[in-house]
Write a protein that holds these residues in place. Structure first.
Motif, mmCIF file in Angstrom:
data_model
loop_
_atom_site.group_PDB
_atom_site.id
_atom_site.type_symbol
_atom_site.label_atom_id
_atom_site.label_comp_id
_atom_site.label_asym_id
_atom_site.label_seq_id
_atom_site.Cartn_x
_atom_site.Cartn_y
_atom_site.Cartn_z
ATOM 1 N N GLN A 103 17.937 117.329 43.676
ATOM 2 C CA GLN A 103 19.383 117.424 43.830
ATOM 3 C C GLN A 103 20.130 116.414 42.957
ATOM 4 O O GLN A 103 19.665 115.308 42.702
ATOM 5 N N ALA A 104 21.296 116.871 42.482
ATOM 6 C CA ALA A 104 22.175 115.982 41.720
ATOM 7 C C ALA A 104 22.935 115.124 42.718
ATOM 8 O O ALA A 104 23.400 115.632 43.736
ATOM 9 N N GLY A 155 30.370 121.792 38.179
ATOM 10 C CA GLY A 155 30.086 120.952 37.031
ATOM 11 C C GLY A 155 29.615 119.549 37.323
ATOM 12 O O GLY A 155 28.988 118.943 36.473
ATOM 13 N N HIS A 156 29.910 119.013 38.508
ATOM 14 C CA HIS A 156 29.468 117.646 38.773
ATOM 15 C C HIS A 156 28.166 117.702 39.565
ATOM 16 O O HIS A 156 27.088 117.640 38.983
ATOM 17 N N ARG A 172 28.821 129.180 41.459
ATOM 18 C CA ARG A 172 30.112 129.695 40.987
ATOM 19 C C ARG A 172 31.248 129.108 41.827
ATOM 20 O O ARG A 172 31.265 129.257 43.042
ATOM 21 N N PRO A 173 32.206 128.453 41.186
ATOM 22 C CA PRO A 173 33.259 127.765 41.938
ATOM 23 C C PRO A 173 34.428 128.673 42.336
ATOM 24 O O PRO A 173 34.588 129.758 41.781
ATOM 25 N N ALA A 174 35.227 128.182 43.269
ATOM 26 C CA ALA A 174 36.462 128.886 43.624
ATOM 27 C C ALA A 174 37.548 128.583 42.607
ATOM 28 O O ALA A 174 38.432 129.394 42.376
ATOM 29 N N VAL A 175 37.476 127.388 42.028
ATOM 30 C CA VAL A 175 38.500 127.000 41.054
ATOM 31 C C VAL A 175 37.803 126.280 39.917
ATOM 32 O O VAL A 175 36.814 125.575 40.120
ATOM 33 N N ASN A 176 38.307 126.487 38.714
ATOM 34 C CA ASN A 176 37.751 125.763 37.580
ATOM 35 C C ASN A 176 38.885 125.425 36.626
ATOM 36 O O ASN A 176 39.697 126.277 36.285
ATOM 37 N N GLY A 234 35.954 120.984 34.344
ATOM 38 C CA GLY A 234 35.426 120.881 35.707
ATOM 39 C C GLY A 234 36.249 119.897 36.514
ATOM 40 O O GLY A 234 36.839 118.962 35.973
ATOM 41 N N THR A 235 36.302 120.131 37.780
ATOM 42 C CA THR A 235 37.090 119.265 38.651
ATOM 43 C C THR A 235 36.214 118.842 39.827
ATOM 44 O O THR A 235 35.221 119.491 40.139
#
Ligand code: GLA
Length: 710
Positions: free
Chosen positions: A53-54, A73-74, A79-83, A87-88
């Motif tokens: 794990q990261a 991204g971090h 797959r994110p809800a927002v990008n 990356g946030t």
């Protein structure tokens, strides 16, 4: 009711709970959505450490936890809800609980009377992205509505390339997803898939919500059926490109993102600018039937609005399949005169009344009456129709323009273009609704017609999808333009009944329903085809939203011959009407129409506003069927159809649903009496009548004073 206790928020609906947790590191976690649980804090699920794990500086691994609005991204690579930008990482900032709902600005959304909302603010220090997550719960409903507002609080531009309305993560993946797909004439057929590891997108990028995929998706436990098991719904209040993205990850968990399709989406926010996502209506039901009834109730009460939203809908006759564009005033009056004698209440003049429109290759955009065809003009025609005792209604397709039209010759720059010559579909182009002058033209042109005659119904059509979009994000702006036009026309005519249409049912969604309480379900009016289409549509949308008309036999699209009774029976399960040349019918069919219009007046309150129960699944066998039960359980209407005739399939057992088990009911056609529990548990053996063998209907009424214990 919304309760904050410790680091947890409980959103309590009627029979449902939605639970959010703030983690020690400040992440907003999705904890639970489903059948109601007490708003008592409980321990967080333990997440075992995994060697691969990261881990971020705060010790968290977002790949391992279930979040409310995940980023990429971090430490999370799903797959994110927002990008945005590179990356946030969004962390909890604060919250607010308000009465009612936050305003979604230019987007339609559910009515907020008797509701309460939680607004959670998250922020990313590095990019300056700030997100407000809106959650609303409603009195008397188990629905949770979600939306998000993204603001750039930083100095650099924020480029967003995905911004979903809602994200939910389940700790497991033993689900079946259901969506509603099709094409012209085959709308909202039920498709089911067992989830497997990977990413599955249920999406459309055609400008309108589309008949290929409806913006409504269900996830159900593998074993769930009509009557039990966890079922979750994701419905967008949105009429543009949409996507429900389902990811089953390496650990067997399921993330569902629902919202605007990221494929053709991009939005750059300058400092201080905000972006609002459409609303997502999240539903939970113990069984598919309960889930549908939850949506039906919500759509009727909180999506549909205006004076027609709770009124019984008139029996209409539409001249499209009777005459197409080949009509004159006398022909229209002859149909309307007979229609009045048969008990029909509204005459609708479809395509072909304006400009020089004798075929579909010209005149869209020129919304002035063709007095060669209609010498009395619209006002004169409406007066004549009204004089026969009928209301008068009219068809429009205002988002379009024909290259052969006065409008196009004056404003060739008003159509959607990407640089090359735009593609034609049905010989027409789409007006660029992102331009204020185009919106103003449409609002003024349509309002002028509506104010020029006594028009009490409008069929608003949209017969092609968008091509040649000039940039990413264009379809979102187009959709906002469409809603602005709706505001400018529908809201200034609150007493007109609007019916949406898009080559049949290609734009059948909760966004349209915020303006028009009914939609033409499909151009395919063959009753057998309609069993599939109306059955599939019923998962998300109530019968009060579905236009369903009797047309001629053999059916013009399928060439199938079916009796007037069968055509009437299936159509009576929605907003009833006719679309054929009644002046050519024989006496027996005219008599049948008289009986059907009377029956419609008796049944429509029950069908349009009753509780809906699916009985037989036409996608899984030879029968399709459903019933409506009045809120007080005193009346019911049942409709069963056999989709294929097979030898020795004359009988079937029919077990009813939703009745009061302790009441005695009378079958109004046979006079026979039955107890509710007998009808629901033992059921009846029903026989398909000789003839075209296709439908069986039943009208039940409770015998007053029969309820045990009375
Ligand atoms: C679409 C509609 C039809 C009819 C025609 C008119 O196809 O679905 O009901 O109104 O347009 O052109």
């Amino acid at each position: 009711m919304i309760i904050k206790t410790g680091n947890m928020f409980f959103l309590q609906g009627r029979g449902t709970s939605y639970v959010i947790r703030i983690s020690e590191e400040g992440y907003v976690l999705h904890d639970y959505f489903g059948a109601e649980i007490a708003p008592e804090p409980y321990a967080e699920d333990k997440r075992g450490w995994w060697c691969m794990q990261a881990t971020g500086a705060d010790g968290a691994c977002l790949d391992e936890i279930r979040q409310e609005y995940p980023c990429y991204g971090h430490t999370d690579l799903r797959r994110p809800a927002v990008n945005a930008n590179r990356g946030t990482v969004l962390k909890y900032k604060d919250y607010e609980i308000i009465d009612g709902k936050p305003d979604l600005k230019r987007l339609p959304s559910a009515l907020g009377g008797g509701s309460e909302s939680l607004i959670i603010t998250l922020a990313d220090e590095l990019s300056g992205a700030e997100v407000k997550l809106n959650y609303t719960v409603f009195e008397g409903s188990g629905i949770v509505c979600r939306s998000a507002v993204i603001t750039n609080t930083g100095d650099e531009p924020l480029v967003i390339d995905r911004a979903f309305s809602a994200s939910i993560e389940f700790p497991c993946s033993d689900f079946v997803e259901m969506h509603f797909s099709g094409s012209w004439g085959r709308e909202r057929h039920v498709v089911k898939n067992e989830l497997v590891h990977g990413i599955y997108e249920i999406e459309n990028a055609r400008g309108g919500s589309g008949n290929q995929i409806n913006p409504f998706v269900i996830l159900k436990d593998k074993a769930a059926d009509e009557d039990g098991g966890d079922c979750y719904g994701f419905m967008l209040v949105y009429s543009g490109d949409h996507c429900t993205e389902i990811e089953v990850d390496q650990r067997g968990r399921t993330r569902v993102n629902a919202g605007i399709n990221p494929f053709m989406f991009e939005k750059t926010l300058v400092k201080g600018e905000s972006f609002t996502t459409p609303e997502c209506i999240l539903g939970y039901g113990n069984g598919l039937g309960e889930l549908s009834r939850e949506y039906h109730d919500f759509i009727r009460k909180r999506i549909c609005r205006g004076s027609w939203s709770r009124k019984e809908r008139p029996v209409l006759i539409n001249n499209w399949e009777a005459t197409y564009m080949d009509f004159d005033e006398d022909k229209l009056i002859s149909i309307a005169t007979l229609a009045a004698e048969l008990g029909i209440e509204l005459f609708v003049l479809d395509d072909g009344w304006f400009g020089k429109r004798d075929n579909d290759r010209c005149s869209l955009g020129d919304w002035t009456v063709n007095t060669d065809k209609i010498p009395s003009g619209l006002s004169g025609l409406a007066k004549k129709i009204n004089g026969l005792g009928l209301k008068f209604g009219l068809w429009f397709e205002p988002e379009m323009v024909s290259p052969d039209s006065e409008l196009y010759r004056a404003h060739p720059d008003w159509v959607i273009r990407s640089g090359r010559e735009p593609a034609l579909i049905r010989s027409q182009l789409v007006l660029d609704l992102t331009k204020p002058e185009v919106r103003e033209y449409i609002i003024n042109a349509v309002n002028a017609v509506l104010n020029s005659a006594n028009i009490e119904y409008v069929k608003w059509d949209m017969n092609r999808y968008i091509t040649d979009m000039p940039r990413k994000g264009f379809n979102y702006e187009y959709t906002l333009g469409f809603y602005e036009i709706m505001d400018g026309i529908v809201n200034s005519h609150p007493d007109i009944l609007f019916e949406g249409c898009s080559s049949g049912g290609a734009r059948f969604d909760a966004g349209v329903l915020c303006y028009m309480p009914q939609i033409w379900t499909s151009d395919d009016t063959d009753p057998i085809e309609r069993v599939y289409i109306q059955y599939g549509t019923s998962f998300g949308y109530p019968p009060s939203t579905m236009g369903s008309h009797v047309t001629e036999s053999p059916n013009q699209h399928t060439r199938r011959h079916l009796s007037m009774k069968t055509r009437g029976d299936v159509s009576l399960s929605g907003n009833f009407g006719y679309e054929l040349d009644i002046t050519k019918l024989n006496e027996a069919d005219l008599e049948a129409i008289k009986e059907q219009t009377a029956l419609c007046r008796e049944l429509r309150g029950l069908v349009e506003y009753g509780d809906f129960y699916r009985l037989f699944d036409p996608f899984d066998g030879n029968l399709g069927g459903w019933m409506s039960v009045s809120g007080d359980k005193s009346r019911a209407y049942v409709c069963i159809a056999r989709v294929l005739f097979k030898p020795n399939s004359y009988y079937t057992r029919l077990k009813l649903k939703g009745l009061d088990k302790n009441s005695r009911y009378r079958d109004l056609d046979t006079g026979k009496e039955y107890m509710g529990d007998m009808l629901m548990n033992r059921g009846l053996l029903i026989e398909f009548p000789f003839g075209d063998f296709t439908t069986v209907t039943m009208r039940l009424e409770r015998i007053e004073g029969s309820t045990s214990g009375e």
